[in-house]
Design a protein around this motif. Structure first.
Motif, PDB file in Angstrom:
ATOM      1  N   GLU A  53       8.626  41.826  33.225  1.00 25.62           N
ATOM      2  CA  GLU A  53       7.371  41.084  33.394  1.00 25.62           C
ATOM      3  C   GLU A  53       7.663  39.605  33.685  1.00 25.62           C
ATOM      4  O   GLU A  53       7.005  38.993  34.527  1.00 25.62           O
ATOM      5  CB  GLU A  53       6.482  41.196  32.141  1.00 25.62           C
ATOM      6  N   LEU A  54       8.661  39.074  33.013  1.00 23.19           N
ATOM      7  CA  LEU A  54       9.004  37.660  33.232  1.00 23.19           C
ATOM      8  C   LEU A  54       9.593  37.463  34.628  1.00 23.19           C
ATOM      9  O   LEU A  54       9.307  36.478  35.306  1.00 23.19           O
ATOM     10  CB  LEU A  54       9.987  37.178  32.153  1.00 23.19           C
ATOM     11  N   VAL A  55      10.395  38.415  35.073  1.00 20.18           N
ATOM     12  CA  VAL A  55      10.974  38.338  36.428  1.00 20.18           C
ATOM     13  C   VAL A  55       9.845  38.285  37.451  1.00 20.18           C
ATOM     14  O   VAL A  55       9.830  37.432  38.350  1.00 20.18           O
ATOM     15  CB  VAL A  55      11.896  39.556  36.712  1.00 20.18           C
ATOM     16  N   ALA A 101      17.342  35.520  29.603  1.00 17.83           N
ATOM     17  CA  ALA A 101      18.282  35.052  30.626  1.00 17.83           C
ATOM     18  C   ALA A 101      17.558  34.674  31.910  1.00 17.83           C
ATOM     19  O   ALA A 101      17.887  33.670  32.543  1.00 17.83           O
ATOM     20  CB  ALA A 101      19.325  36.137  30.902  1.00 17.83           C
ATOM     21  N   VAL A 102      16.557  35.461  32.285  1.00 11.81           N
ATOM     22  CA  VAL A 102      15.884  35.209  33.562  1.00 11.81           C
ATOM     23  C   VAL A 102      15.180  33.851  33.537  1.00 11.81           C
ATOM     24  O   VAL A 102      15.179  33.124  34.532  1.00 11.81           O
ATOM     25  CB  VAL A 102      14.905  36.365  33.918  1.00 11.81           C
ATOM     26  N   VAL A 103      14.620  33.497  32.396  1.00  7.75           N
ATOM     27  CA  VAL A 103      13.925  32.203  32.266  1.00  7.75           C
ATOM     28  C   VAL A 103      14.954  31.073  32.294  1.00  7.75           C
ATOM     29  O   VAL A 103      14.796  30.073  32.997  1.00  7.75           O
ATOM     30  CB  VAL A 103      13.085  32.156  30.968  1.00  7.75           C
ATOM     31  N   LEU A 107      15.218  28.036  35.103  1.00  8.09           N
ATOM     32  CA  LEU A 107      15.090  26.618  34.764  1.00  8.09           C
ATOM     33  C   LEU A 107      16.407  25.866  34.948  1.00  8.09           C
ATOM     34  O   LEU A 107      16.400  24.683  35.294  1.00  8.09           O
ATOM     35  CB  LEU A 107      14.569  26.457  33.330  1.00  8.09           C
ATOM     36  N   PHE A 108      17.506  26.564  34.750  1.00 10.22           N
ATOM     37  CA  PHE A 108      18.829  25.976  34.954  1.00 10.22           C
ATOM     38  C   PHE A 108      18.913  25.406  36.376  1.00 10.22           C
ATOM     39  O   PHE A 108      19.381  24.295  36.599  1.00 10.22           O
ATOM     40  CB  PHE A 108      19.882  27.067  34.728  1.00 10.22           C
ATOM     41  N   ALA A 109      18.409  26.172  37.359  1.00 11.74           N
ATOM     42  CA  ALA A 109      18.453  25.729  38.755  1.00 11.74           C
ATOM     43  C   ALA A 109      17.646  24.438  38.930  1.00 11.74           C
ATOM     44  O   ALA A 109      18.114  23.494  39.577  1.00 11.74           O
ATOM     45  CB  ALA A 109      17.909  26.828  39.666  1.00 11.74           C
ATOM     46  N   HIS A 110      16.465  24.365  38.320  1.00 15.25           N
ATOM     47  CA  HIS A 110      15.665  23.137  38.396  1.00 15.25           C
ATOM     48  C   HIS A 110      16.409  21.969  37.742  1.00 15.25           C
ATOM     49  O   HIS A 110      16.427  20.850  38.250  1.00 15.25           O
ATOM     50  CB  HIS A 110      14.342  23.309  37.631  1.00 15.25           C
ATOM     51  N   ASP A 187      21.726  34.423  21.753  1.00 25.62           N
ATOM     52  CA  ASP A 187      23.015  34.654  22.406  1.00 25.62           C
ATOM     53  C   ASP A 187      23.250  33.650  23.529  1.00 25.62           C
ATOM     54  O   ASP A 187      24.370  33.223  23.773  1.00 25.62           O
ATOM     55  CB  ASP A 187      23.062  36.072  22.996  1.00 25.62           C
ATOM     56  N   LEU A 188      22.161  33.315  24.242  1.00 25.42           N
ATOM     57  CA  LEU A 188      22.298  32.467  25.429  1.00 25.42           C
ATOM     58  C   LEU A 188      22.093  31.005  25.082  1.00 25.42           C
ATOM     59  O   LEU A 188      21.072  30.658  24.479  1.00 25.42           O
ATOM     60  CB  LEU A 188      21.231  32.841  26.458  1.00 25.42           C
TER      61      LEU A 188
END
Ligand code: C5P
Length: 228
Positions: A53-55, A101-103, A107-110, A187-188
């Motif tokens: 759903e987040l993806v 992880a997907v979130v 945001l890591f890219a931004h 974990d992340l």
């Protein structure tokens, strides 16, 4: 120059980072605001907090991060939603979506984009939980903020009161502890101090002292880079 400030919830990172950025003339990146923006979108869309759903949500909703002068703001579908992101419901949801992880990848890219654009000129102050450990491990200066939970709860209560948000102190205290635990145990990119980070106990300092301390380090770092 890139300055990374990480630490526990309500430890004074944001207030300090704003003043440091203003005084040094650097751009400010409040990474928590980005997690809050994703949380706000989830609440608005009634999205289930599950990976698929987040993806789908991140692929379909245009979330953009900008800065105006020194300050950051977030738009969704072109509408500035920044003022709505301090609500308690959004705070709780931000801590939940931050586990995925997907979130974090999104945001890591931004966040890295901010680094590429502003670290050299005029300079960037990035604050959050994993700025010095994961997003900008090469940051010129790293700080880790913490304070006893009682102090953090009282300060946050006061900030929320100024924003017109009413809450009970014991609940706020419990929510800070809950968020810290979730941030530390995930974990992340868990919340932890980078070995190079200078620890600042904000329970014993005023905002002015915190700002001064960081500005001194920035000046020392500039002198080292450009010796006369
Ligand atoms: O800093 P702030 O309280 O606005 O952050 C909201 C939430 O976003 C935090 O509780 C944390 O779970 C998450 N966060 C994160 N990594 C960051 C910044 C915030 O996981 N770099």
């Amino acid at each position: 120059m890139l300055v990374a400030i990480d630490g526990t919830a309500g430890s004074g990172k944001s207030a300090t980072a704003v003043r440091v950025a203003e005084t040094a003339g650097f751009v400010l990146m409040d990474s928590g605001l980005m997690y809050r923006a994703v949380a706000w979108v989830c609440i608005e869309h009634g999205t289930e907090i599950l990976e698929p759903e987040l993806v789908a949500l991140l692929a379909s909703v245009p979330i953009a991060v900008h800065h105006r002068g020194l300050h950051m703001y977030v738009t969704v579908d072109g509408v500035d939603i920044t003022d709505r992101l301090r609500a308690l419901e959004v705070t709780g949801m931000a801590s939940r979506v931050a586990q995925f992880a997907v979130v974090r990848r999104f945001l890591f890219a931004h966040q890295r984009g901010f680094g590429r654009r502003y670290a050299d000129t005029p300079g960037l102050v990035a604050e959050g939980r994993d700025m010095g450990t994961v997003v900008f491990p090469h940051a010129d200066l790293k700080f880790f903020f913490d304070a006893p939970v009682e102090v953090r709860a009282e300060r946050r209560w006061e900030q929320l009161r100024e924003l017109g948000i009413r809450t009970a102190l014991p609940e706020l205290r419990a929510s800070l502890l809950h968020r810290d635990r979730a941030d530390r145990q995930r974990d992340l990119a868990p919340l932890r101090r980078h070995p190079d980070a200078m620890v600042i106990n904000t329970g014993q300092l005023t905002l002015e002292q915190q700002v001064e301390l960081i500005l001194e380090q920035i000046q020392a770092c500039s002198r080292q880079r450009n010796p006369r």
